[in-house]
Design a protein around this motif. Structure first.
Motif, PDB file in Angstrom:
ATOM      1  N   VAL A   1       4.557  10.475  -1.179  1.00 35.88           N
ATOM      2  CA  VAL A   1       4.168   9.217  -0.538  1.00 35.88           C
ATOM      3  C   VAL A   1       4.456   9.360   0.952  1.00 35.88           C
ATOM      4  O   VAL A   1       5.607   9.460   1.357  1.00 35.88           O
ATOM      5  N   TYR A   2       3.395   9.409   1.752  1.00 33.78           N
ATOM      6  CA  TYR A   2       3.647   9.618   3.177  1.00 33.78           C
ATOM      7  C   TYR A   2       3.632   8.327   3.979  1.00 33.78           C
ATOM      8  O   TYR A   2       4.057   8.287   5.121  1.00 33.78           O
ATOM      9  N   GLU A   3       3.124   7.252   3.372  1.00 30.96           N
ATOM     10  CA  GLU A   3       3.095   5.989   4.108  1.00 30.96           C
ATOM     11  C   GLU A   3       3.221   4.830   3.133  1.00 30.96           C
ATOM     12  O   GLU A   3       2.716   4.898   2.003  1.00 30.96           O
TER      13      GLU A   3
ATOM     14  N   LEU B   1      -0.278  19.442   6.459  1.00 30.18           N
ATOM     15  CA  LEU B   1       0.481  18.366   7.100  1.00 30.18           C
ATOM     16  C   LEU B   1       1.466  17.737   6.118  1.00 30.18           C
ATOM     17  O   LEU B   1       2.602  17.414   6.483  1.00 30.18           O
ATOM     18  N   SER B   2       1.022  17.552   4.882  1.00 28.92           N
ATOM     19  CA  SER B   2       1.903  16.962   3.876  1.00 28.92           C
ATOM     20  C   SER B   2       3.106  17.860   3.610  1.00 28.92           C
ATOM     21  O   SER B   2       4.248  17.400   3.491  1.00 28.92           O
ATOM     22  N   ARG B   3       2.861  19.160   3.547  1.00 34.21           N
ATOM     23  CA  ARG B   3       3.945  20.132   3.362  1.00 34.21           C
ATOM     24  C   ARG B   3       4.933  20.091   4.527  1.00 34.21           C
ATOM     25  O   ARG B   3       6.149  20.159   4.326  1.00 34.21           O
TER      26      ARG B   3
ATOM     27  N   GLU C   1      -2.273   6.963   9.289  1.00 34.69           N
ATOM     28  CA  GLU C   1      -2.831   8.166   8.677  1.00 34.69           C
ATOM     29  C   GLU C   1      -1.747   9.252   8.640  1.00 34.69           C
ATOM     30  O   GLU C   1      -0.772   9.194   9.397  1.00 34.69           O
ATOM     31  N   LEU C   2      -1.977  10.249   7.788  1.00 31.71           N
ATOM     32  CA  LEU C   2      -0.997  11.325   7.626  1.00 31.71           C
ATOM     33  C   LEU C   2      -0.633  11.986   8.956  1.00 31.71           C
ATOM     34  O   LEU C   2       0.548  12.224   9.247  1.00 31.71           O
TER      35      LEU C   2
ATOM     36  N   LEU D   1       0.857  -1.188   0.000  1.00 34.03           N
ATOM     37  CA  LEU D   1       0.000   0.000   0.000  1.00 34.03           C
ATOM     38  C   LEU D   1       0.889   1.233   0.000  1.00 34.03           C
ATOM     39  O   LEU D   1       1.815   1.331   0.809  1.00 34.03           O
ATOM     40  N   LEU D   2       0.610   2.157  -0.914  1.00 38.82           N
ATOM     41  CA  LEU D   2       1.304   3.453  -0.914  1.00 38.82           C
ATOM     42  C   LEU D   2       0.257   4.538  -0.719  1.00 38.82           C
ATOM     43  O   LEU D   2      -0.755   4.570  -1.434  1.00 38.82           O
TER      44      LEU D   2
END
Lengths: 423, 423
Positions: free
Chosen positions: A254-256, A415-417, A270-271, A186-187
């Motif tokens: 890709v955070y996880e 959060l992604s930033r 989760e992020l 999973l990406l």
């Protein structure tokens, strides 16, 4: 493969009082083993209904799973229905009766004679222990239909879910020698649309038409799963290579990543959990200044147990006066550039860092709608600031969607930033 | 009453990819007319399955409703299956074909010959217009089964929902002369358990055994609905009297009331909407200081469009330093009494009023868990402060449940308390 028939018993489902959760739970976990639900029927808990319904599906090699109707009351007719349909008698199981008596004793409740029915199990069968209620599950093979298995599970999800995953499903896998679930990776992507991901991943997948790719689209996030049958030669190696190359193609998005074949893994994160763990690892703390998201980002961060180690808190500066008084945004900045502007989020990020002494500060100001948009500053316009002591960077977005979507996109993107800055 | 059989067609439901939403939608609205779903079957979109399934339920007076399988592709076999099962032929309806051609023209997409199937309707039948897609719904009465109606609806919820509520259900109500929905009153309670409500309402209901009472329990809230058949003599008068008397019994805990028989009403409101409208009506503004709820209350308030008129913002003082620096809670207070204490929430409420100039201030500090509890201050302990210029009142709670439940209970209770103060 054995056809699996699901029979959900319960008046509440047919009257619309409750929504069924079992079909999806059971079907999804079966799909991992290549097994599939051939049909699902929802019926009333009424004399004769169970019996007629089960009778319809009895066949050599069939698997019949019922849910509900195993309680101690007169309404609970599943045991009897199964027995009548299959011609398999019921016997009282002393061990189960003892177990029930002890359970009621521990709860300090008297056991009634009607509970006795819950100690009845089919002849030539066994039962599944219920860790969360009094109704045991039942499993038996009616002798008139070779290789046919009948399973009865309790109705409440908190009883059914563990019994299904820990007892009933393993029983079936072992009984019918179902194949192992496929290997998968999973990406999880943020700030990246499905079509861009698809476009870049397709060439990587081209040499392996056997790879199955599935996407789950969430607000501002996409979960992509690639999988291969466990028996496929070099399955783990191939999936790993494709996931590695995808991560290189999307270095910041890709955070996880979650590999199904790795032992002892925790569930995919989760992020906000990824951000939280990254902060903890670095020994750093975050504070936020939210305007249009109005506390949404803070509430996500504080949902996580133990978040006080990495999250200091923040200011919900919904009103401009709070931007000035609590975050030190100059009145002139607000006047000249407006509350939704690069200059304002820069001052907000600066202000929250100053006010809290945090290592990282996030600021968000935007127009969530439905009102408040202009031609210069349309609904969906959001400015995000990310700062630490060395400096503050700002980003401008125009998010699509309604008020909720704009707020959620803004929080996810911020959060992604931040994660990218901490890379 | 006519038995209603629902047949949901779709591989995605049986593979667990999607969760069914239709059964509940349809069953709930039927229940209002005293009609009920006799059975619901979920089947694959496969040749022969629809036919066999429909055949099973065909009977005089039966109502059969299918969902899904009406698209233009070869997989969409519902029309054919219904025709084969009932012996009712299909004819191309020129008006529908014209309609489809125009629709495709407007979308700028070429119409293919496979779309032609979507213009097929049963002989002796008619169709429902689809405002949100290309597949019309179908309705017909197979002549071999007197008073039997077959209805086919499209699968996507955004197509099915309006077609069901606006066309199919009214068709059935008219065809079978089903009674009007009952009259009902919804009362929404906060800070009050189901058993306390039940205990006090039972005596009021005793003279009217025909009244049906149903409760929906949500975190820290209960929705109670009382209803009587529309034909019942003086139904509106009786329900109104009972609701009025219930409101007198719980003067502070009913935050919303919704009468089904009042014309032109907006939908029933959530607690935060009631608070928001009360504030707007009074021309007052709110600011909040959240610790354990971590922004949850702020994010609820700002979910509402236009909330900037009544909500100034707040401070998420998760860390004690923010309680001191942004809310002016003295270090000695935190040291002597702790962050979760009457004194601290009093200072937090005072601080947020001072910092923002709001008319009303809410402060919340507690131990949401799972860690952090002691014997003196267990997990679930929450202090809430409610303040305005004349003064600040504080309340102590010990909430049950996990981290999420404690946070949500705290936020609901704070809003309910504020509403009581504004009564």
């Amino acid at each position: 493969m054995n056809p699996i028939h699901l029979i959900l018993i319960g008046d509440e489902l047919l009257s619309g009082k409750r929504r069924d959760l079992h079909l999806q739970t059971i079907a999804q976990s079966l799909a991992l083993h290549g097994a599939r639900v051939a049909s699902c029927e929802i019926i009333h808990d009424q004399a004769g209904e169970e019996e007629a319904c089960v009778r319809r599906y009895l066949a050599p090699g069939a698997v019949i799973v019922t849910t509900g109707g195993l309680g101690p009351t007169l309404d609970d007719l599943t045991r009897e229905g199964l027995s009548k349909a299959t011609g398999v008698g019921l016997r009282e199981e002393p061990e189960l009766w003892e177990d029930l008596r002890h359970r009621y004793e521990r709860m300090g409740r008297p056991i009634s004679s009607s509970n006795r029915s819950q100690a009845l199990v089919p002849e030539h069968g066994t039962w599944f222990h219920n860790d969360h209620g009094t109704a045991p599950g039942l499993v038996f093979e009616p002798p008139d239909w070779p290789d046919c298995t009948v399973i009865a599970l309790p109705g409440p999800p908190r009883e059914l879910n563990p019994m299904w995953h820990e007892q009933a499903l393993p029983y079936l896998i072992h009984r019918y020698q179902w194949p192992s679930p496929p290997h998968s990776i999973l990406l999880r992507f943020a700030q990246m649309g499905e079509s861009s991901i698809d476009e870049k991943m397709r060439p990587l997948l081209a040499p392996y038409p056997e790879i199955e790719l599935s996407s789950l689209i969430r607000v501002a996030r996409v979960d992509v799963t690639i999988s291969l049958p466990a028996e496929y030669p070099r399955a783990v190696e191939i999936l790993t290579e494709i996931a590695d190359r995808t991560e290189v193609l999307f270095p910041e998005y890709v955070y996880e990543r979650w590999d199904s074949f790795r032992e002892g893994q925790l569930p995919a994160r989760e992020l906000e959990e990824v951000v939280s763990q990254r902060l903890r690892h670095r020994g750093e703390k975050l504070a936020v200044a939210e305007s249009c998201t109005g506390g949404l980002l803070s509430s996500w961060m504080t949902e996580i147990a133990g978040s006080s180690d990495i999250f200091l808190g923040g200011v919900v500066s919904y009103d401009n006066r709070l931007k000035q008084d609590l975050l030190g945004v100059p009145a002139e900045t607000l006047e000249h550039h407006g509350a939704v502007s690069e200059e304002t989020v820069r001052c907000m990020a600066h202000g929250i860092l100053e006010a809290t002494g945090a290592d990282w500060g996030i600021s968000i100001s935007g127009i969530a709608g439905p009102g408040g948009g202009t031609s210069d500053k349309p609904v969906g316009l959001v400015w995000i600031g990310i700062g630490n002591k060395p400096g503050i960077e700002t980003h401008r977005y125009e998010f699509p969607g309604d008020r909720d979507a704009v707020r959620e996109r803004a929080a996810v993107t911020a959060l992604s930033r931040l994660l990218q800055k901490m890379a």
